[in-house]
Design a protein around this motif. Structure first.
Motif, PDB file in Angstrom:
ATOM      1  N   LEU A  87      16.148  36.586   5.579  1.00  0.00           N
ATOM      2  CA  LEU A  87      16.253  35.587   6.650  1.00  0.00           C
ATOM      3  C   LEU A  87      17.142  36.117   7.768  1.00  0.00           C
ATOM      4  O   LEU A  87      18.271  36.541   7.545  1.00  0.00           O
ATOM      5  CB  LEU A  87      16.827  34.281   6.088  1.00  0.00           C
ATOM      6  N   LEU A  88      16.600  36.092   8.971  1.00  0.00           N
ATOM      7  CA  LEU A  88      17.373  36.443  10.167  1.00  0.00           C
ATOM      8  C   LEU A  88      17.773  35.131  10.830  1.00  0.00           C
ATOM      9  O   LEU A  88      16.929  34.378  11.301  1.00  0.00           O
ATOM     10  CB  LEU A  88      16.521  37.317  11.101  1.00  0.00           C
ATOM     11  N   GLY A  89      19.077  34.873  10.841  1.00  0.00           N
ATOM     12  CA  GLY A  89      19.555  33.572  11.272  1.00  0.00           C
ATOM     13  C   GLY A  89      19.823  33.469  12.760  1.00  0.00           C
ATOM     14  O   GLY A  89      19.901  34.466  13.481  1.00  0.00           O
ATOM     15  N   PHE A  90      19.935  32.230  13.211  1.00  0.00           N
ATOM     16  CA  PHE A  90      20.448  31.936  14.557  1.00  0.00           C
ATOM     17  C   PHE A  90      21.195  30.618  14.434  1.00  0.00           C
ATOM     18  O   PHE A  90      20.636  29.620  14.000  1.00  0.00           O
ATOM     19  CB  PHE A  90      19.312  31.827  15.576  1.00  0.00           C
ATOM     20  N   GLY A  91      22.467  30.608  14.830  1.00  0.00           N
ATOM     21  CA  GLY A  91      23.278  29.412  14.625  1.00  0.00           C
ATOM     22  C   GLY A  91      23.746  29.359  13.182  1.00  0.00           C
ATOM     23  O   GLY A  91      23.539  30.305  12.417  1.00  0.00           O
ATOM     24  N   PRO A  92      24.386  28.227  12.801  1.00  0.00           N
ATOM     25  CA  PRO A  92      24.902  28.120  11.441  1.00  0.00           C
ATOM     26  C   PRO A  92      23.760  28.281  10.435  1.00  0.00           C
ATOM     27  O   PRO A  92      22.726  27.635  10.573  1.00  0.00           O
ATOM     28  CB  PRO A  92      25.470  26.701  11.369  1.00  0.00           C
ATOM     29  N   ALA A  93      23.913  29.193   9.481  1.00  0.00           N
ATOM     30  CA  ALA A  93      22.854  29.444   8.504  1.00  0.00           C
ATOM     31  C   ALA A  93      23.495  30.033   7.277  1.00  0.00           C
ATOM     32  O   ALA A  93      24.073  31.106   7.330  1.00  0.00           O
ATOM     33  CB  ALA A  93      21.827  30.427   9.069  1.00  0.00           C
ATOM     34  N   ARG A  94      23.399  29.301   6.154  1.00  0.00           N
ATOM     35  CA  ARG A  94      24.080  29.757   4.959  1.00  0.00           C
ATOM     36  C   ARG A  94      23.407  30.974   4.315  1.00  0.00           C
ATOM     37  O   ARG A  94      24.066  31.869   3.844  1.00  0.00           O
ATOM     38  CB  ARG A  94      24.213  28.610   3.950  1.00  0.00           C
ATOM     39  N   ASP A  95      22.070  30.978   4.335  1.00  0.00           N
ATOM     40  CA  ASP A  95      21.367  31.999   3.562  1.00  0.00           C
ATOM     41  C   ASP A  95      20.880  33.172   4.400  1.00  0.00           C
ATOM     42  O   ASP A  95      20.069  33.955   3.937  1.00  0.00           O
ATOM     43  CB  ASP A  95      20.171  31.366   2.847  1.00  0.00           C
ATOM     44  N   ALA A  96      21.375  33.282   5.618  1.00  0.00           N
ATOM     45  CA  ALA A  96      20.884  34.366   6.467  1.00  0.00           C
ATOM     46  C   ALA A  96      21.436  35.705   5.987  1.00  0.00           C
ATOM     47  O   ALA A  96      22.621  35.835   5.704  1.00  0.00           O
ATOM     48  CB  ALA A  96      21.285  34.120   7.914  1.00  0.00           C
ATOM     49  N   MET A  97      20.536  36.685   5.904  1.00  0.00           N
ATOM     50  CA  MET A  97      20.940  38.051   5.541  1.00  0.00           C
ATOM     51  C   MET A  97      21.722  38.654   6.709  1.00  0.00           C
ATOM     52  O   MET A  97      22.743  39.293   6.540  1.00  0.00           O
ATOM     53  CB  MET A  97      19.658  38.852   5.289  1.00  0.00           C
ATOM     54  N   LEU A  98      21.222  38.415   7.911  1.00  0.00           N
ATOM     55  CA  LEU A  98      21.923  38.793   9.135  1.00  0.00           C
ATOM     56  C   LEU A  98      21.791  37.612  10.093  1.00  0.00           C
ATOM     57  O   LEU A  98      20.867  36.807   9.970  1.00  0.00           O
ATOM     58  CB  LEU A  98      21.296  40.035   9.788  1.00  0.00           C
ATOM     59  N   ASN A  99      22.708  37.507  11.057  1.00  0.00           N
ATOM     60  CA  ASN A  99      22.638  36.388  11.992  1.00  0.00           C
ATOM     61  C   ASN A  99      22.688  36.888  13.437  1.00  0.00           C
ATOM     62  O   ASN A  99      23.603  37.626  13.809  1.00  0.00           O
ATOM     63  CB  ASN A  99      23.780  35.408  11.718  1.00  0.00           C
ATOM     64  N   LEU A 100      21.676  36.522  14.214  1.00  0.00           N
ATOM     65  CA  LEU A 100      21.607  36.957  15.617  1.00  0.00           C
ATOM     66  C   LEU A 100      22.814  36.449  16.393  1.00  0.00           C
ATOM     67  O   LEU A 100      23.365  37.154  17.233  1.00  0.00           O
ATOM     68  CB  LEU A 100      20.319  36.451  16.273  1.00  0.00           C
ATOM     69  N   SER A 101      23.208  35.218  16.126  1.00  0.00           N
ATOM     70  CA  SER A 101      24.432  34.669  16.712  1.00  0.00           C
ATOM     71  C   SER A 101      24.818  33.413  15.958  1.00  0.00           C
ATOM     72  O   SER A 101      24.152  32.382  16.079  1.00  0.00           O
ATOM     73  CB  SER A 101      24.240  34.347  18.195  1.00  0.00           C
ATOM     74  N   GLU A 102      25.893  33.510  15.195  1.00  0.00           N
ATOM     75  CA  GLU A 102      26.316  32.346  14.436  1.00  0.00           C
ATOM     76  C   GLU A 102      26.686  31.194  15.340  1.00  0.00           C
ATOM     77  O   GLU A 102      26.458  30.036  15.029  1.00  0.00           O
ATOM     78  CB  GLU A 102      27.506  32.714  13.546  1.00  0.00           C
ATOM     79  N   ARG A 103      27.250  31.533  16.535  1.00  0.00           N
ATOM     80  CA  ARG A 103      27.641  30.434  17.416  1.00  0.00           C
ATOM     81  C   ARG A 103      26.499  30.003  18.315  1.00  0.00           C
ATOM     82  O   ARG A 103      26.682  29.247  19.269  1.00  0.00           O
ATOM     83  CB  ARG A 103      28.898  30.794  18.204  1.00  0.00           C
ATOM     84  N   GLY A 104      25.299  30.515  18.065  1.00  0.00           N
ATOM     85  CA  GLY A 104      24.138  30.063  18.815  1.00  0.00           C
ATOM     86  C   GLY A 104      24.138  30.527  20.256  1.00  0.00           C
ATOM     87  O   GLY A 104      23.633  29.835  21.146  1.00  0.00           O
ATOM     88  N   ASP A 105      24.684  31.711  20.507  1.00  0.00           N
ATOM     89  CA  ASP A 105      24.762  32.238  21.865  1.00  0.00           C
ATOM     90  C   ASP A 105      23.555  33.158  22.128  1.00  0.00           C
ATOM     91  O   ASP A 105      23.344  34.144  21.424  1.00  0.00           O
ATOM     92  CB  ASP A 105      26.078  33.006  22.020  1.00  0.00           C
ATOM     93  N   LEU A 106      22.766  32.827  23.145  1.00  0.00           N
ATOM     94  CA  LEU A 106      21.519  33.570  23.377  1.00  0.00           C
ATOM     95  C   LEU A 106      21.764  35.003  23.842  1.00  0.00           C
ATOM     96  O   LEU A 106      21.012  35.911  23.493  1.00  0.00           O
ATOM     97  CB  LEU A 106      20.634  32.823  24.378  1.00  0.00           C
TER      98      LEU A 106
END
Ligand code: TXA
Ligand code: MG
Length: 317
Positions: free
Chosen positions: A252-271
């Motif tokens: 899972l490639l996350g964006f914003g708060p995401a518990r199960d994301a392997m990587l996160n594009l931006s945890e704070r939801g910044d584009l």
């Protein structure tokens, strides 16, 4: 091929290679480009061959300042206004080609227009100045694949044999700050047309120009901008969009708060942060240990339009 730091000496060496008709990969604020002398047919042909790029897909011509751009294309009021506001920067203008333009016809795929931009990156600008000729530079990846945002990404393609070994040098300027390619805007007609969403959001351009129409992606058969080919930016794994959770075997490639994301594009939801991370994270998850890449939803405004454009093409099979 060697990866070298972008020292003064190496930039001068890279410029000499370009003048001699060789290819050099270099950083820009958007992605790494595969540069060649735009006035040299052989250099331009070798860009197409190295990328495996269809010859009907024209290249962007990079120059260090607006005066040089004016030698290649005809500016109207709209183009002058946008150039003044956004250059150097991630905006490519498609304008009528001047009849005395030195650019190879191969570079513009025989069109009577030419795409030009001034990159906002000190190394790119120093290289363009030192080379002293307009530089054709597509993204430095095999055609259809994920664009490179680090020198290592470029070197991987060369070392894996996915790009012919014609690249004389890779200038390392660290990771690209913007992370998605330039916005491509067609100003050859009465109505401005957005050919590719990119580093400058359509909304921002509209503040200067008024309404901008969006070109619809056409699959094949003489598209106005062949960069609109549907499948592009493709990792090897299948990509699933608008996912809330990973299914079994998916990363899972996350964006914003995401518990199960392997990587996160931006945890704070910044584009902007998400755009800068996009290609590197797609590459990092593109491993045989996973069955697929699931991507969480990204808002479609501002830079989100460019991110979603790339993701839709990555997901298209
Ligand atoms: O950010 C960028 O633009 C990067 C860096 C390296 O500058 N370059 C880049 O180039 O993305 P490339 O070749 O991957 O994409 C060029 C896009 C394609 O969609 C192409 O079809 C379009 O620009 N293009 C080039 N010349 C054109 C023309 N005369 N008319 C319409 N579209 C054109
Ligand atoms: Mg590209």
């Amino acid at each position: 091929m060697s990866i070298v730091s972008a020292s003064k000496e190496n930039i001068a060496a890279a410029a000499a290679l370009l003048r001699a008709g060789r290819l050099v990969a270099f950083p820009t604020e958007t992605v790494y480009g595969l540069g060649g002398d735009a006035g040299n047919d052989l250099a331009v042909a070798s860009i197409f061959a190295t990328k495996g790029r269809p010859s009907f897909n024209p290249l962007i011509i990079h120059v260090p300042d607006a005066a040089e751009a004016a030698d290649l294309v005809r500016f109207d009021k709209r183009a002058q206004k946008l150039a003044a506001a956004f250059w150097p920067g991630p905006l490519t203008l498609v304008l009528p080609r001047r009849s005395d333009s030195p650019v190879s016809l191969l570079a513009s795929a025989g069109l009577d227009s030419l795409a030009v931009r001034i990159p906002a990156h000190p190394i790119a600008l120093a290289l363009l100045q030192a080379a002293g000729c307009p530089i054709a530079a597509p993204s430095a990846n095999p055609s259809g694949r994920v664009s490179p945002t680090t020198a290592r990404h470029v070197a991987d393609h060369i070392e894996n044999g996915q790009m012919e070994r014609q690249v004389a040098m890779v200038l390392d300027g660290g990771p690209c700050m913007v992370g998605v390619e330039s916005t491509v805007l067609d100003l050859t007609g009465e109505r401005p047309i957005l050919l590719r969403p990119g580093g400058i959001p359509r909304e921002t351009l509209q503040e200067h120009l008024g309404p901008i129409a969006v070109a619809r992606a056409v699959e094949l058969g003489g598209p106005k901008s062949p960069g609109m080919l549907l499948s592009h930016y493709a990792p090897h794994l299948p990509v699933r969009l608008d996912a809330d959770l990973a299914q079994s075997g998916e990363a899972l490639l996350g964006f914003g708060p995401a518990r199960d994301a392997m990587l996160n594009l931006s945890e704070r939801g910044d584009l902007a942060e998400a755009a800068a991370n996009l290609f590197a994270m797609l590459r990092a998850l593109d491993r045989p240990t996973f069955r697929g890449i699931a991507v969480m939803p990204i808002p479609d405004h501002g830079l989100g339009a460019a991110i979603n454009d790339r993701l839709r093409r990555a997901a298209f099979r």
